[in-house]
Design a protein around this motif. Structure first.
Motif, PDB file in Angstrom:
ATOM      1  N   UNK A  80       0.869  -1.211   0.062  1.00  0.00           N
ATOM      2  CA  UNK A  80      -0.045  -0.072   0.034  1.00  0.00           C
ATOM      3  C   UNK A  80       0.812   1.293   0.020  1.00  0.00           C
ATOM      4  N   UNK A  81       2.060   1.120   0.423  1.00  0.00           N
ATOM      5  CA  UNK A  81       2.743   2.319   0.509  1.00  0.00           C
ATOM      6  C   UNK A  81       3.528   2.728  -0.919  1.00  0.00           C
ATOM      7  N   UNK A  82       3.800   1.470  -1.760  1.00  0.00           N
ATOM      8  CA  UNK A  82       4.044   1.652  -2.959  1.00  0.00           C
ATOM      9  C   UNK A  82       3.007   2.387  -4.005  1.00  0.00           C
ATOM     10  N   UNK A  83       1.771   1.857  -3.600  1.00  0.00           N
ATOM     11  CA  UNK A  83       0.687   2.308  -4.205  1.00  0.00           C
ATOM     12  C   UNK A  83       0.478   3.894  -4.076  1.00  0.00           C
ATOM     13  N   UNK A  84       0.442   3.928  -2.747  1.00  0.00           N
ATOM     14  CA  UNK A  84       0.166   5.478  -2.292  1.00  0.00           C
ATOM     15  C   UNK A  84       1.277   6.454  -2.759  1.00  0.00           C
ATOM     16  N   UNK A  85       2.536   6.208  -2.612  1.00  0.00           N
ATOM     17  CA  UNK A  85       3.716   7.039  -3.139  1.00  0.00           C
ATOM     18  C   UNK A  85       3.631   7.163  -4.792  1.00  0.00           C
ATOM     19  N   UNK A  86       3.450   6.020  -5.597  1.00  0.00           N
ATOM     20  CA  UNK A  86       3.497   6.278  -6.924  1.00  0.00           C
ATOM     21  C   UNK A  86       2.094   7.293  -7.448  1.00  0.00           C
ATOM     22  N   UNK A  87       1.197   7.083  -6.679  1.00  0.00           N
ATOM     23  CA  UNK A  87      -0.121   7.959  -7.170  1.00  0.00           C
ATOM     24  C   UNK A  87       0.242   9.384  -6.669  1.00  0.00           C
ATOM     25  N   UNK A  88       1.009   9.525  -5.841  1.00  0.00           N
ATOM     26  CA  UNK A  88       1.583  10.861  -5.434  1.00  0.00           C
ATOM     27  C   UNK A  88       2.475  11.367  -6.303  1.00  0.00           C
ATOM     28  N   UNK A  89       3.225  10.730  -6.862  1.00  0.00           N
ATOM     29  CA  UNK A  89       4.216  10.811  -7.857  1.00  0.00           C
ATOM     30  C   UNK A  89       3.651  11.039  -9.325  1.00  0.00           C
ATOM     31  N   UNK A  90       2.300  10.916  -9.580  1.00  0.00           N
ATOM     32  CA  UNK A  90       1.451  10.851 -10.574  1.00  0.00           C
ATOM     33  C   UNK A  90       1.144   9.840 -11.550  1.00  0.00           C
ATOM     34  N   UNK A  91       1.636   8.609 -10.694  1.00  0.00           N
ATOM     35  CA  UNK A  91       1.069   7.345 -11.824  1.00  0.00           C
ATOM     36  C   UNK A  91      -0.579   7.481 -11.757  1.00  0.00           C
ATOM     37  N   UNK A  92      -1.198   6.961 -12.821  1.00  0.00           N
ATOM     38  CA  UNK A  92      -2.488   6.943 -13.111  1.00  0.00           C
ATOM     39  C   UNK A  92      -3.163   5.688 -12.476  1.00  0.00           C
ATOM     40  N   UNK A  93      -2.527   4.739 -12.491  1.00  0.00           N
ATOM     41  CA  UNK A  93      -2.842   3.230 -11.951  1.00  0.00           C
ATOM     42  C   UNK A  93      -1.838   2.314 -11.395  1.00  0.00           C
TER      43      UNK A  93
END
Length: 130
Positions: free
Chosen positions: A95-108
């Motif tokens: 969940x930390x990877x998911x949250x961080x990559x979303x914060x960095x601009x990943x769409x999914x």
């Protein structure tokens, strides 16, 4: 859909690249796919060739040299890719990877499935959404 969809897959694992390609081939749509074996190779391609503007970018997190998170940060700085969806495609489901990559601009965030049909279904849904 008259023009083929172009995907760029950034992943250092050749087996994962082949798996992704198998899933795309099952879709029976006009699709092309290019691969980069690491973040640095991808960034060089994306920055040097401003005519190369993939419709979708799929990015692995765990790669040697430049991590997927670092690569994502750099991709988001490239002007001609500002509206290109970037999807994390990783074995991680943290969940930390998911949250961080979303914060960095990943769409999914896609956790790599173990069956080609599952990936084909996920890709079909993404292409219909984005």
């Amino acid at each position: 859909m008259s023009l083929p969809i172009t995907c760029l897959v950034i992943d250092d694992d050749e087996d994962d690249q082949e798996f992704f390609l198998l899933a795309l081939r099952k879709m029976r749509s006009p699709l092309t796919c290019q691969f980069a074996n690491d973040g640095q190779e991808a960034l060089e391609k994306l920055k040097k060739d401003t005519n190369f503007s993939p419709n979708y970018i799929f990015l692995d997190l765990n790669m040697p040299g430049m991590s997927g998170k670092q690569c994502l940060t750099e991709i988001k700085k490239i002007a001609h890719l500002q509206h290109t969806p970037v999807f994390i495609y990783s074995t991680s489901s943290d969940s930390r990877d998911i949250a961080e990559t979303r914060r960095l601009g990943a769409d999914e965030f896609i956790t790599k499935p173990t069956q080609v049909n599952l990936l084909t279904d996920q890709l079909s849904k993404l292409f219909m959404t984005y």
